[in-house]
Design a protein around this motif. Structure first.
Motif, short mmCIF file in Angstrom:
data_model
loop_
_atom_site.label_atom_id
_atom_site.label_comp_id
_atom_site.label_asym_id
_atom_site.label_seq_id
_atom_site.Cartn_x
_atom_site.Cartn_y
_atom_site.Cartn_z
N ALA A 1 0.83 -1.21 0.00
CA ALA A 1 0.00 0.00 0.00
C ALA A 1 0.86 1.26 0.00
O ALA A 1 0.59 2.22 -0.74
CB ALA A 1 -0.94 -0.01 1.21
N LEU A 2 1.93 1.26 0.80
CA LEU A 2 2.82 2.43 0.84
C LEU A 2 3.56 2.58 -0.48
O LEU A 2 3.77 3.71 -0.96
CB LEU A 2 3.82 2.28 1.99
N ARG A 3 3.98 1.46 -1.07
CA ARG A 3 4.67 1.52 -2.37
C ARG A 3 3.78 2.13 -3.44
O ARG A 3 4.28 2.77 -4.37
CB ARG A 3 5.12 0.13 -2.79
N MET A 4 2.49 1.87 -3.35
CA MET A 4 1.57 2.46 -4.32
C MET A 4 1.22 3.90 -3.95
O MET A 4 1.28 4.80 -4.79
CB MET A 4 0.30 1.62 -4.42
N LEU A 5 0.85 4.14 -2.69
CA LEU A 5 0.25 5.42 -2.31
C LEU A 5 1.21 6.60 -2.43
O LEU A 5 0.82 7.67 -2.91
CB LEU A 5 -0.30 5.34 -0.89
#
Length: 386
Positions: A226-230
């Motif tokens: 999620a952090l890699r995307m957001l």
């Protein structure tokens, strides 16, 4: 494992950023090469020896996606674009190839003998369940019977689909929430997400020694994915709101060379007091990738040949990313069966796999993806939303 990865469709009334299309293709080519060498590491239980940080292509895809989505749609909400139309456009753009990747994954798994990596035979019924779930983008729970490969992948028939799973989440958040933010609020959100991503990478929260997370459905991977995307997704949108071109010559070749160098940097040892490899990865994602997007968006193709190259690379980038991994599974199984662990022993087969995937991506694009998307757009998109 790498989204990784799909571009946003530009609004028809706006020009394409040709160089960004080309850079997306370059990143896709590099991630396929990374996965070839991942096979040698997987088969031999060693570290990857080439394109060591190729998984960062996923993070580059996410920032490109955020940039082009913000560019294409930010000024259309409440005018020619509704929530329903946005979701239909994104599904039409992305999902036909998700289905194709799942089908190819099922076919190659059956060709491989329907066995997990430990040799356990999987019933065809479970393969069909995995296919159905992947086509509807329902991730597999690690250890479930339909998690057919047995190594915990969200989408065991086509591992890189995990990044598309997060891409879908990003698109939903954008449509429901992010596009409504003021530029100042978007900047605050992006900074907070950057801090969180840095914390995750620098303190090696996953325990992997790298940020190559997101591919399985455990809590740490879901948080990391999620952090890699957001962060890159919101950073791309922030860049699109502030973007003003600068004068730069040879932008495509400069950015391509930088990507190659960044991806080939060896794994950096050391996890105390911080993960030096994680620090390097965070620096790439938070500092270098935004610069590359800005430079790439500023550049222009100056001749017909350059335009054709960038268009070709952009066209095949998503198909290449989403269809190549089923054939990597076959390649890995062949390496393991024959106890082959180096490129020197297998370079003919490795190059064959590499160029076969490029050819397949182009064939699938022309024979399947473009015709299906054209039909779906004519059938389901209103004239106003086109």
């Amino acid at each position: 494992m790498s989204k990784i990865y799909a571009s946003a469709a530009f609004a028809d009334s706006k020009p394409h950023y040709n160089l960004l299309d080309g850079l997306r293709g370059v990143a896709a080519l590099l991630v396929v090469w990374y996965h070839i060498f991942e096979g040698y590491a997987f088969a031999g239980g060693t570290l990857i020896e080439s394109i060591n940080h190729g998984y960062l292509a996923v993070d580059f895809f996410f920032i490109l996606s955020g940039f082009v989505i913000g560019y294409a749609y930010d000024d259309r909400w409440g005018k020619s674009l509704t929530l329903k139309d946005f979701f239909k456009r994104r599904l039409i753009r992305l999902h036909p190839m998700v289905v194709m990747g799942a089908v190819l994954g099922a076919i190659t798994f059956l060709i491989q003998g329907s066995v997990q990596w430990d040799g356990t035979h999987i019933a065809t019924s479970m393969v069909m369940v995995a296919l159905l779930l992947t086509m509807f983008f329902i991730p597999a729970i690690p250890g479930a019977n339909y998690e057919v490969r047995g190594n915990g992948e969200m989408f065991p028939l086509n591992g890189p689909s995990w990044s598309l799973f997060f891409e879908y989440i990003g698109n939903i958040l954008y449509a429901l929430f992010i596009h409504k933010l003021s530029t100042k609020a978007l900047m605050v959100l992006t900074v907070l997400l950057g801090i969180a991503l840095t914390w995750f990478a620098v303190f090696d929260i996953s325990g992997y020694g790298s940020i190559g997370v997101g591919w399985t459905l455990d809590s740490v991977n879901f948080l990391g994915g999620a952090l890699r995307m957001l962060f890159p997704f919101t950073m791309g949108m922030l860049l699109s709101r502030h973007f003003k071109p600068i004068k730069v010559r040879g932008a495509f070749w400069i950015c391509s060379a930088v990507l190659l160098v960044l991806f080939t940097v060896p794994y950096i040892e050391g996890t105390s007091p911080i993960s030096w490899n994680g620090l390097y990865e965070a620096f790439c994602i938070i500092v270098i990738f935004p610069i590359l997007v800005w430079v790439g968006a500023s550049g222009n193709t100056t001749d017909k040949r350059s335009t054709q190259i960038c268009k070709f690379l952009g066209d095949i980038s998503f198909p290449l990313y989403i269809v190549h991994y089923p054939f990597m599974y076959l390649f890995y199984a062949w390496l393991i069966k024959n106890q082959l662990f180096t490129f020197a022993e297998t370079w003919q087969v490795a190059l064959g796999v590499y160029f076969w995937n490029i050819l397949l991506a182009y064939i699938v694009l022309k024979v399947y993806d473009e015709p299906v998307r054209k039909w779906l757009a004519a059938r389901f998109l209103s004239k106003k939303s086109k």
